[in-house]
Design a protein around this motif. Structure first.
Motif, PDB file in Angstrom:
ATOM      1  N   PRO A  56       0.730  -1.320  -0.042  1.00 24.00           N
ATOM      2  CA  PRO A  56       0.122   0.082   0.386  1.00 24.00           C
ATOM      3  C   PRO A  56       1.232   1.087   0.203  1.00 24.00           C
ATOM      4  CG  PRO A  56      -0.706  -1.020   1.537  1.00 24.00           C
ATOM      5  CD  PRO A  56       0.406  -2.845   0.991  1.00 24.00           C
ATOM      6  N   GLY A  57       2.284   1.674   0.903  1.00 25.94           N
ATOM      7  CA  GLY A  57       2.833   2.495   0.535  1.00 25.94           C
ATOM      8  C   GLY A  57       3.845   2.330  -0.072  1.00 25.94           C
ATOM      9  N   PHE A  58       4.289   1.409  -0.479  1.00 25.06           N
ATOM     10  CA  PHE A  58       5.929   1.072  -1.330  1.00 25.06           C
ATOM     11  C   PHE A  58       5.826   0.159  -1.490  1.00 25.06           C
ATOM     12  CE2 PHE A  58       6.740   0.535   3.855  1.00 25.06           C
ATOM     13  CZ  PHE A  58       7.208  -0.315   3.578  1.00 25.06           C
ATOM     14  N   GLN A 159       4.874   3.567   6.197  1.00 28.25           N
ATOM     15  CA  GLN A 159       5.120   4.391   4.681  1.00 28.25           C
ATOM     16  C   GLN A 159       6.493   5.515   4.769  1.00 28.25           C
ATOM     17  OE1 GLN A 159       1.763   6.858   4.150  1.00 28.25           O
ATOM     18  NE2 GLN A 159       1.859   7.956   6.327  1.00 28.25           N
ATOM     19  N   PHE A 160       6.750   5.591   3.558  1.00 30.56           N
ATOM     20  CA  PHE A 160       7.854   6.931   3.576  1.00 30.56           C
ATOM     21  C   PHE A 160       6.753   8.307   3.025  1.00 30.56           C
ATOM     22  CE2 PHE A 160      10.155   2.888   2.565  1.00 30.56           C
ATOM     23  CZ  PHE A 160      11.483   3.085   3.465  1.00 30.56           C
ATOM     24  N   THR A 161       8.002   9.500   3.985  1.00 31.50           N
ATOM     25  CA  THR A 161       6.838  10.063   4.281  1.00 31.50           C
ATOM     26  C   THR A 161       7.413  11.286   3.715  1.00 31.50           C
ATOM     27  OG1 THR A 161       7.140  10.674   6.516  1.00 31.50           O
ATOM     28  CG2 THR A 161       5.419  10.375   5.659  1.00 31.50           C
ATOM     29  N   HIS A 162       8.043  12.020   3.443  1.00 28.78           N
ATOM     30  CA  HIS A 162       8.676  13.459   3.347  1.00 28.78           C
ATOM     31  C   HIS A 162       8.629  14.564   4.034  1.00 28.78           C
ATOM     32  CE1 HIS A 162      10.280  17.445   0.398  1.00 28.78           C
ATOM     33  NE2 HIS A 162      11.009  16.702   1.546  1.00 28.78           N
ATOM     34  N   LYS A 163       8.887  14.648   4.950  1.00 33.16           N
ATOM     35  CA  LYS A 163       8.769  15.716   6.261  1.00 33.16           C
ATOM     36  C   LYS A 163       8.806  16.884   6.124  1.00 33.16           C
ATOM     37  CE  LYS A 163       9.052  12.420  10.468  1.00 33.16           C
ATOM     38  NZ  LYS A 163       9.892  11.786  11.527  1.00 33.16           N
ATOM     39  N   SER A 164       9.581  16.987   5.607  1.00 36.71           N
ATOM     40  CA  SER A 164       9.847  18.971   5.464  1.00 36.71           C
ATOM     41  C   SER A 164       9.220  19.554   3.792  1.00 36.71           C
ATOM     42  CB  SER A 164      11.537  19.188   5.012  1.00 36.71           C
ATOM     43  OG  SER A 164      12.142  18.129   3.891  1.00 36.71           O
ATOM     44  N   CYS A 165       8.055  19.020   3.885  1.00 30.69           N
ATOM     45  CA  CYS A 165       7.399  19.151   2.168  1.00 30.69           C
ATOM     46  C   CYS A 165       7.057  20.596   2.000  1.00 30.69           C
ATOM     47  CB  CYS A 165       6.325  17.586   1.938  1.00 30.69           C
ATOM     48  SG  CYS A 165       5.285  18.550   0.421  1.00 30.69           S
ATOM     49  N   PRO A 166       7.057  21.638   1.348  1.00 30.12           N
ATOM     50  CA  PRO A 166       6.695  22.007   1.096  1.00 30.12           C
ATOM     51  C   PRO A 166       5.341  22.978   0.177  1.00 30.12           C
ATOM     52  CG  PRO A 166       8.461  22.264   0.016  1.00 30.12           C
ATOM     53  CD  PRO A 166       8.476  21.246   0.689  1.00 30.12           C
ATOM     54  N   ALA A 184       5.080   9.744  -0.112  1.00 24.85           N
ATOM     55  CA  ALA A 184       5.682   9.800  -1.224  1.00 24.85           C
ATOM     56  C   ALA A 184       5.146   7.875  -1.630  1.00 24.85           C
ATOM     57  CB  ALA A 184       7.265  10.190  -0.134  1.00 24.85           C
ATOM     58  N   VAL A 185       5.748   8.217  -2.654  1.00 28.84           N
ATOM     59  CA  VAL A 185       5.678   6.913  -3.978  1.00 28.84           C
ATOM     60  C   VAL A 185       6.883   6.141  -4.832  1.00 28.84           C
ATOM     61  CG1 VAL A 185       3.215   7.084  -3.446  1.00 28.84           C
ATOM     62  CG2 VAL A 185       4.344   8.354  -5.165  1.00 28.84           C
ATOM     63  N   ALA A 186       6.878   5.161  -4.845  1.00 30.68           N
ATOM     64  CA  ALA A 186       7.971   4.953  -5.726  1.00 30.68           C
ATOM     65  C   ALA A 186       7.724   5.604  -6.642  1.00 30.68           C
ATOM     66  CB  ALA A 186       8.082   3.369  -5.180  1.00 30.68           C
ATOM     67  N   ALA A 187       9.301   5.793  -7.402  1.00 29.69           N
ATOM     68  CA  ALA A 187       8.737   6.063  -8.319  1.00 29.69           C
ATOM     69  C   ALA A 187       9.499   5.221  -9.281  1.00 29.69           C
ATOM     70  CB  ALA A 187      10.861   6.905  -8.668  1.00 29.69           C
ATOM     71  N   GLN A 188       8.707   5.559 -10.753  1.00 30.23           N
ATOM     72  CA  GLN A 188       8.247   4.293 -11.846  1.00 30.23           C
ATOM     73  C   GLN A 188       9.115   3.559 -12.551  1.00 30.23           C
ATOM     74  OE1 GLN A 188       5.119   2.077 -11.064  1.00 30.23           O
ATOM     75  NE2 GLN A 188       4.962   3.849  -9.344  1.00 30.23           N
ATOM     76  N   HIS A 189       9.941   4.446 -12.795  1.00 31.35           N
ATOM     77  CA  HIS A 189      11.222   3.758 -14.298  1.00 31.35           C
ATOM     78  C   HIS A 189      12.030   3.062 -13.620  1.00 31.35           C
ATOM     79  CE1 HIS A 189       8.845   7.900 -14.589  1.00 31.35           C
ATOM     80  NE2 HIS A 189       8.602   6.835 -15.894  1.00 31.35           N
ATOM     81  N   LEU A 190      12.480   2.131 -14.178  1.00 34.63           N
ATOM     82  CA  LEU A 190      13.798   1.174 -13.662  1.00 34.63           C
ATOM     83  C   LEU A 190      14.544   0.838 -14.927  1.00 34.63           C
ATOM     84  CD1 LEU A 190      11.762  -1.303 -11.147  1.00 34.63           C
ATOM     85  CD2 LEU A 190      13.270   0.789 -11.137  1.00 34.63           C
ATOM     86  N   LEU A 191      15.723   0.207 -14.661  1.00 29.55           N
ATOM     87  CA  LEU A 191      16.912   0.156 -16.258  1.00 29.55           C
ATOM     88  C   LEU A 191      17.071  -1.488 -15.794  1.00 29.55           C
ATOM     89  CD1 LEU A 191      19.415   2.469 -16.668  1.00 29.55           C
ATOM     90  CD2 LEU A 191      17.265   2.402 -17.259  1.00 29.55           C
ATOM     91  N   THR A 192      16.363  -2.876 -17.338  1.00 34.81           N
ATOM     92  CA  THR A 192      16.418  -3.652 -16.894  1.00 34.81           C
ATOM     93  C   THR A 192      17.104  -4.341 -18.402  1.00 34.81           C
ATOM     94  OG1 THR A 192      15.507  -5.704 -16.379  1.00 34.81           O
ATOM     95  CG2 THR A 192      14.305  -4.629 -17.714  1.00 34.81           C
ATOM     96  N   CYS A 193      18.012  -5.136 -18.147  1.00 40.66           N
ATOM     97  CA  CYS A 193      18.557  -5.802 -19.391  1.00 40.66           C
ATOM     98  C   CYS A 193      18.035  -7.919 -19.556  1.00 40.66           C
ATOM     99  CB  CYS A 193      20.294  -5.763 -19.231  1.00 40.66           C
ATOM    100  SG  CYS A 193      20.942  -7.330 -18.404  1.00 40.66           S
ATOM    101  N   THR A 194      18.613  -8.680 -20.582  1.00 42.50           N
ATOM    102  CA  THR A 194      18.817  -9.236 -21.241  1.00 42.50           C
ATOM    103  C   THR A 194      18.798 -10.461 -20.496  1.00 42.50           C
ATOM    104  OG1 THR A 194      19.889  -9.567 -22.613  1.00 42.50           O
ATOM    105  CG2 THR A 194      17.805  -9.165 -23.419  1.00 42.50           C
TER     106      THR A 194
END
Length: 683
Positions: A56-58, A159-166, A184-194
């Motif tokens: 749910p959070g990460f 969950q992970f939070t950004h405590k200093s969020c403006p 905060a939510v996980a960034a969706q982009h990754l790199l992978t190879c064969t």
């Protein structure tokens, strides 16, 4: 994920030093708190080591088997699943050092408040470890965020939070000033190879086009949605120098040229890097279906011969006592019995002759690596099905069998209206299916390329596991067998039709055009199942759809096991199918499926299924669908309206299906292919 699921997922061991850019968590995350749970079947086929489990959070990634060993050491006795036939196949794939199949670390609780098994669970690491603040779009590594997981009965609140969020933009009039705490939510982009590596996306290098930021050594980044402008997807912005770049540029073959050209060889599930990779990384989204493909093998447990019983006992002695201890006391049976009894092995029913045979099995020298690889090169997965098929051909054994293997079958009478070319019906009252996890691949499924064992991503840091995860599923089913002589005659006729030649050509185009860097020189014709497989596979699907309306189980809970191969010099031909339902976290199922084997109920069900297969709401388009150049799909008269089954039911991903093999349907050229069951209006 459910609260009642048996297997817990916990964060990684806190004793390791970690770094968020090289598979590591900040100090606040280093704990063994439970963060979720999953059923054994999900951990085997969907969320095994190296996969990304969305919480749910990460998101977390189950760790490799090296990190499971400290979990197992919390128990004096480590449970194992003894099944020599499957263990031998695992050894052939992964090496002779594999000595056990182990269930997932779990212990049942006596009641809802008990703490039994609270220290057991699947170790996992936070991955991806770049997060985006939902309040201000800040994008940064895991140490910039705070972790909370304080409620012992609510792991979903972690969950992970950004405590200093403006926040975004200027403060509204009348709003409270100051900073706030945003999730905060996980960034969706990754790199992978064969080669199976996966890595964080280098956002900082990406936005600065491979160069350092001219204004700051470690600049702050923002990730903003840009789906309302000219580009589609996310926009990365540097707050120090003002540079921006859209993630849409990284997509496709053109975008791949803008990514790093050398893979770093990262295995987050192992907390390790390979020294050399050689493959080019590609962009992949966190939830992509081709990020993780499980490689598994499974068998239905059959009554064992004396040799198999000796091998099973030998495997257990090998695991519990060790080869050296068995060798030391090989001539002293009483000592062996005493040592085995101390390891909770019941030896009271084991005769001296059986114990000597088991000891001899333990002391047999393992085959060499060259012998193992040679055997693997010539191995055919059909070999796992042959013992099951052979046992089902011996109904005289059914009444005398002892239910020590978990298998109970009954040869059923045929209903008078059952189609004549269905020769036998067997009710599988009880069955046990054992599944073993061998490894996984990325980007390409093993069956979709060349099945080289070197493509399997390693499960341990040295690449040679001594055990693998496995599950025991219990359930029920129905076995149907077609008349072999009629199948062979029909197959010889169909093999010379334009329809079958069109399927062969489509299969060749499918191999030739597949975008796969792992594909090797493979004869496509060797990967195309014989027409009898298409027949049995299509029949299985229409029966699953029909049975789901009567048995009390959903269609996604029913699975197929196809026994369809032509006769050869090494084995007899087969033409049968098993439709079953199993559960890995219970003592079995409820009997709704096997009840359909009653002669009157089954004959009505089969007739109804064939009649439904004769007509599709997409006809005549579906009924006359034949692949022609440049088409390369691997099915004919089949679609979601009439034949396709769910992903959990089909063993071939809805490939190799055609209703024209099942029934005689109209054709565009006026020359219909003879269906095995004849006219759609089956009486």
């Amino acid at each position: 994920m459910t609260d009642t699921a048996p297997n817990e997922v916990m964060l990684h061991d806190p004793s390791e030093a970690l770094d968020p850019l090289t598979d590591a968590e900040d100090a606040v995350v280093k704990n063994r708190a439970k963060v979720g749970s999953s059923r054994p079947s999900s951990l085997l086929y969907t969320y095994g080591p190296g996969a990304i489990m969305d919480l749910p959070g990460f998101s977390v990634m189950p760790a490799g088997l090296d990190d499971w060993d400290p979990i197992w050491k919390r128990r004096e006795h480590i449970p194992t699943i003894i099944e020599p036939r499957l263990l031998n196949v695992v050894r052939m794939h992964l090496g002779n050092q594999v000595d056990a199949l182990r269930p997932y670390p779990w212990q049942p609780k006596q009641n809802a408040y008990a703490k039994d098994g609270a220290d057991l669970g699947i170790p996992a690491r936070v991955f991806p470890q770049w997060f985006r603040c939902t309040g201000c779009d800040y994008l940064g590594p895991l140490p910039r965020f705070s972790y909370t997981n304080t409620h012992p009965f609510r792991p979903d609140l972690a969950q992970f939070t950004h405590k200093s969020c403006p926040g975004r933009g200027a403060q509204r009039a009348g709003a409270k000033s100051g900073r706030r705490e945003s999730p905060a939510v996980a960034a969706q982009h990754l790199l992978t190879c064969t080669n199976g590596h996966v890595d964080e996306f280098p956002y900082e290098l990406w936005v600065h086009r491979g160069r350092p930021c001219p204004k700051a050594q470690r600049p702050d980044l923002k990730m903003r949605d840009a789906n309302l402008g000219k580009s589609v997807g996310s926009m990365i912005a540097c707050t120090s120098c003002g540079a921006t770049r859209g993630m849409a540029e990284a997509q496709g073959s053109v975008g791949r040229d803008k990514l790093p050209q050398i893979c770093r060889g990262r295995h987050p599930h192992l907390n390790a890097f390979d020294k050399e990779c050689g493959a080019r990384p590609a962009l992949i989204m966190m939830g992509a279906s081709n990020l993780w493909f499980a490689s598994t093998q499974s068998i239905i447990v059959m009554p064992r011969t004396d040799a198999e019983k000796a091998e099973a006992l030998g495997d257990r002695l090998r695991v519990e006592l060790g080869v050296e201890q068995v060798k030391k006391f090989a001539g002293q049976l009483e000592v062996i019995r005493a040592l085995a009894g101390a390891r909770n092995m019941d030896m009271t029913t084991v005769s001296d002759d059986a114990l000597l045979a088991a000891i001899a099995d333990v002391l047999v020298p393992p085959e060499s690596e060259e012998q193992r690889k040679q055997k693997l090169d010539t191995w055919d997965p059909i070999e796992l099905l042959i013992p099951e098929w052979q046992y089902l051909q011996k109904p005289a054994l059914f009444p005398t069998q002892k239910n020590t293997s978990g298998l109970m079958v009954t040869d059923m009478p045929r209903g008078p209206a059952l189609p004549a070319n269905i020769s036998r019906v067997v009710a599988v009252n009880q069955m046990k299916k054992v599944n073993a996890f061998l490894g996984f691949t990325r980007l390409d499924e093993m069956d979709r390329v060349n099945d080289l064992p070197s493509r399997l991503v390693k499960l341990t840091r040295n690449g040679r596991p001594t055990w693998v995860p496995a599950t025991e599923d219990r359930g029920e089913g129905i076995f149907l067998q077609l008349r072999l002589d009629e199948v062979e005659a029909w197959e010889n006729t169909v093999s010379n039709t334009p329809l079958w030649k069109a399927h062969q050509a489509a299969n060749r185009r499918n191999f030739a055009r597949r975008f796969s860097e792992t594909a090797k020189a493979v004869d496509p014709d060797t990967r195309l199942p014989a027409p009898r497989y298409w027949l049995l596979h299509t029949l299985s699907h229409v029966l699953i759809r029909e049975m789901a309306m009567s048995c009390g189980y959903g269609a996604a809970s029913l699975t197929e096991r196809i026994y369809g191969w032509p006769a050869s010099a090494h084995r007899e031909g087969a033409a049968g199918l098993l439709i079953c339902t199993t559960a890995s976290d219970s003592e079995g199922t409820l009997g709704g499926l096997v009840a359909l084997s009653d002669p009157v109920r089954l004959q009505g069900l089969v007739i109804s299924a064939l009649r439904r297969a004769g007509r599709c709401s997409s006809d005549p388009v579906c009924a006359m669908r034949t692949p022609s150049d440049p088409e390369d799909f691997l099915h004919g008269a089949a679609c979601h309206c009439c034949t396709f089954a769910s992903e959990t039911s089909c063993e071939k991903a809805n490939r190799f299906l055609d209703r024209r093999f099942l029934l005689t349907l109209p054709s565009a050229d006026g020359k219909p292919v003879p269906g095995f069951f004849g006219s759609p209006d089956v009486q």
